[in-house]
Design a protein around this motif. Structure first.
Motif, mmCIF file in Angstrom:
data_model
loop_
_atom_site.group_PDB
_atom_site.id
_atom_site.type_symbol
_atom_site.label_atom_id
_atom_site.label_comp_id
_atom_site.label_asym_id
_atom_site.label_seq_id
_atom_site.Cartn_x
_atom_site.Cartn_y
_atom_site.Cartn_z
ATOM 1 N N ALA A 19 0.822 -1.195 0.000
ATOM 2 C CA ALA A 19 0.000 0.000 0.000
ATOM 3 C C ALA A 19 0.864 1.256 0.000
ATOM 4 O O ALA A 19 1.964 1.276 0.539
ATOM 5 N N SER A 20 0.354 2.313 -0.617
ATOM 6 C CA SER A 20 1.054 3.590 -0.589
ATOM 7 C C SER A 20 1.047 4.135 0.831
ATOM 8 O O SER A 20 0.120 3.889 1.596
ATOM 9 N N PRO A 21 2.081 4.897 1.194
ATOM 10 C CA PRO A 21 2.127 5.440 2.549
ATOM 11 C C PRO A 21 0.907 6.317 2.840
ATOM 12 O O PRO A 21 0.463 7.095 2.001
ATOM 13 N N GLU A 22 0.399 6.177 4.035
ATOM 14 C CA GLU A 22 -0.739 6.974 4.492
ATOM 15 C C GLU A 22 -0.215 8.245 5.158
ATOM 16 O O GLU A 22 0.739 8.198 5.926
ATOM 17 N N VAL A 23 -0.816 9.373 4.861
ATOM 18 C CA VAL A 23 -0.444 10.637 5.482
ATOM 19 C C VAL A 23 -1.552 11.053 6.445
ATOM 20 O O VAL A 23 -2.717 11.167 6.061
ATOM 21 N N VAL A 24 -1.164 11.241 7.706
ATOM 22 C CA VAL A 24 -2.132 11.521 8.765
ATOM 23 C C VAL A 24 -1.878 12.925 9.317
ATOM 24 O O VAL A 24 -0.759 13.225 9.758
ATOM 25 N N PHE A 102 6.855 5.911 11.211
ATOM 26 C CA PHE A 102 6.045 7.112 11.030
ATOM 27 C C PHE A 102 6.998 8.301 10.867
ATOM 28 O O PHE A 102 7.672 8.684 11.826
ATOM 29 N N VAL A 103 7.082 8.859 9.672
ATOM 30 C CA VAL A 103 7.947 10.015 9.450
ATOM 31 C C VAL A 103 7.175 11.271 9.846
ATOM 32 O O VAL A 103 6.104 11.565 9.291
ATOM 33 N N LEU A 104 7.720 11.999 10.805
ATOM 34 C CA LEU A 104 7.059 13.184 11.352
ATOM 35 C C LEU A 104 7.528 14.445 10.629
ATOM 36 O O LEU A 104 8.723 14.742 10.595
ATOM 37 N N ARG A 105 6.594 15.170 10.068
ATOM 38 C CA ARG A 105 6.860 16.519 9.556
ATOM 39 C C ARG A 105 6.360 17.485 10.623
ATOM 40 O O ARG A 105 5.161 17.771 10.702
ATOM 41 N N TYR A 106 7.285 17.920 11.440
ATOM 42 C CA TYR A 106 6.942 18.819 12.534
ATOM 43 C C TYR A 106 7.175 20.266 12.102
ATOM 44 O O TYR A 106 7.809 20.540 11.073
ATOM 45 N N ARG A 107 6.665 21.185 12.895
ATOM 46 C CA ARG A 107 6.800 22.592 12.541
ATOM 47 C C ARG A 107 8.239 23.076 12.696
ATOM 48 O O ARG A 107 8.892 22.785 13.693
#
Length: 297
Positions: A19-24, A102-107
Motif C-alpha cells: 500500500a502507498s504510505p498513508e499521510v495523517v 512514522f515520518v514526522l513533519r513537525y513545525r
C-alpha cells in the motif's frame, strides 16, 4: 543504492507492504498557534509545502511486522526537514526489520513549544491508534537526527511537561516514548557545544535563561527517561560529539540504560551514507540494540 545498502546492512530480504504510505494530519482540529507559522520549507530533499504537521506511515510486510513502531524526526536545524535521507531512508530500513515507521513533519521556523507539541501529539496519536496500526502501545520509540535528535530527546525528557499539552482529550494518552535512538543529535542549548542555528530558530535571538535550561535536554534527564541509543562521529564539526556525551552522562547519572557508539569518520548529516568505514555500519548497531531490548521479537 541507498535502498540496497539498507537491505545489506540489516541483512533482511523482506518486501515492503504494497500500500502507498498513508499521510495523517496531526492536528485535524486546527494547528495550535497556527498564526506563528513559518514560510515554506526550503527545497532539495526537504519538505516543499508550508507547514502542516503530519505523520507519513510506512508499514512493513504484513507477515513480517513485529508490533514495534518508531516515529522518525528528520533533522534540518529547525529551519527545514531532511525528509529523504533522515526520514524515508530510515523508514525503509526499519520496515525491513518488521518495524512500522512514522515520518514526522513537525513545525519548523516556529518557536518553542510548537515542535514539542507536534512530537508529543505524534506519540499520543500513534499510541491511541495502536490497534489500527497493528502495533503494541508499549513498543513505540523515536529516532531523530541532528535537530530531530533534539526533538526526540525533548520527547524523552519533557513528555509530561505542561507545555506539551493543549487541553485536548488526546492529552490523557501517555506521550512517553518506550525508547530513544539519537543520531548525531543537538542536545545542549548552552556553552561552546551548542548548535547556534538550532537554538536561534527554536528559541529566538534573545532566549530566556529558563528556556535555555529547559531545552538543554541533558538537564532534563530523569529516571523516567526511556532507554537510549546514541550515535555520533568525531569528525562532526557542526554538532560536536560532546552533545551525545553530555546526554549519555546525564542518562548514566539517572540510572537510565544507555548505549553510545562514537565513530571516527563522517561529517554531520551522514544519514545512511556508505563508504565511511565502520561508521556506515551504525544501522547494524541499531538493529542489535533493538533486538537486545526485545523490540524485534
Amino acid at each position: 543504492m541507498k535502498r540496497l545498502l539498507a537491505c545489506l546492512l540489516f541483512a533482511v530480504a523482506v518486501p515492503w507492504a504494497s500500500a502507498s504510505p498513508e499521510v495523517v494530519p496531526l492536528w485535524p482540529e486546527g494547528v495550535p498557534g497556527a498564526q506563528q507559522a513559518g514560510a515554506a520549507y526550503p527545497g532539495d530533499d526537504r519538505a516543499s509545502t508550508a507547514y502542516a504537521p503530519t505523520l507519513t506511515v510506512y508499514r512493513p510486510a504484513i507477515d513480517h511486522a513485529n508490533g514495534t513502531a518508531v516515529i522518525i524526526c528528520p533533522g534540518g536545524g529547525y529551519v527545514g526537514l531532511a525528509v529523504d535521507h533522515e526520514g524515508t531512508d530510515y523508514a525503509r530500513a526499519l520496515n525491513d526489520m518488521g518495524v512500522t515507521a512514522f515520518v514526522l513533519r513537525y513545525r519548523v521556523r516556529a518557536r518553542h513549544p510548537a515542535p514539542l507539541l507536534d512530537v508529543l501529539r505524534a506519540m499520543r496519536l500513534v499510541r491511541s491508534e495502536a490497534g489500527r496500526y497493528h502495533i503494541r502501545p508499549d513498543r513505540i520509540g523515536i529516532i531523530g537526527s541532528s535537530a530531530g535528535g533534539h526533538l526526540a530527546a525533548s520527547a524523552g525528557t519533557l513528555f509530561d511537561h505542561p507545555l506539551g499539552r493543549t487541553g485536548a482529550d488526546l492529552d490523557k494518552v501517555s506521550a512517553r516514548p518506550d525508547f530513544l535512538m539519537l543520531v548525531y543529535p543537538v542536545i545542549t542549548m548552552t556553552g561552546p557545544n551548542a548548535h547556534a542555528g538550532s537554538r536561534r530558530q527554536l528559541l529566538g535571538a534573545g532566549p530566556t535563561e529558563e528556556d535555555l535550561r529547559l531545552m538543554s535536554v541533558e538537564m532534563q534527564v530523569t529516571g523516567a527517561t526511556p532507554p537510549t541509543l546514541l550515535v555520533h562521529t568525531q569528525q562532526d564539526r557542526l554538532v560536536p560529539v560532546e552533545n551525545s556525551i553530555l546526554f549519555y552522562q546525564a542518562l548514566t547519572r539517572a540510572g537510565v540504560p544507555a548505549e553510545m557508539y562514537l565513530f571516527e569518520r563522517g561529517a554531520h548529516g551522514i544519514g545512511m551514507r556508505s563508504k565511511l568505514g565502520t561508521t556506515s555500519a551504525w544501522p547494524v548497531r541499531v538493529k542489535e540494540w533493538l533486538a537486545g531490548k526485545g523490540f524485534l521479537d
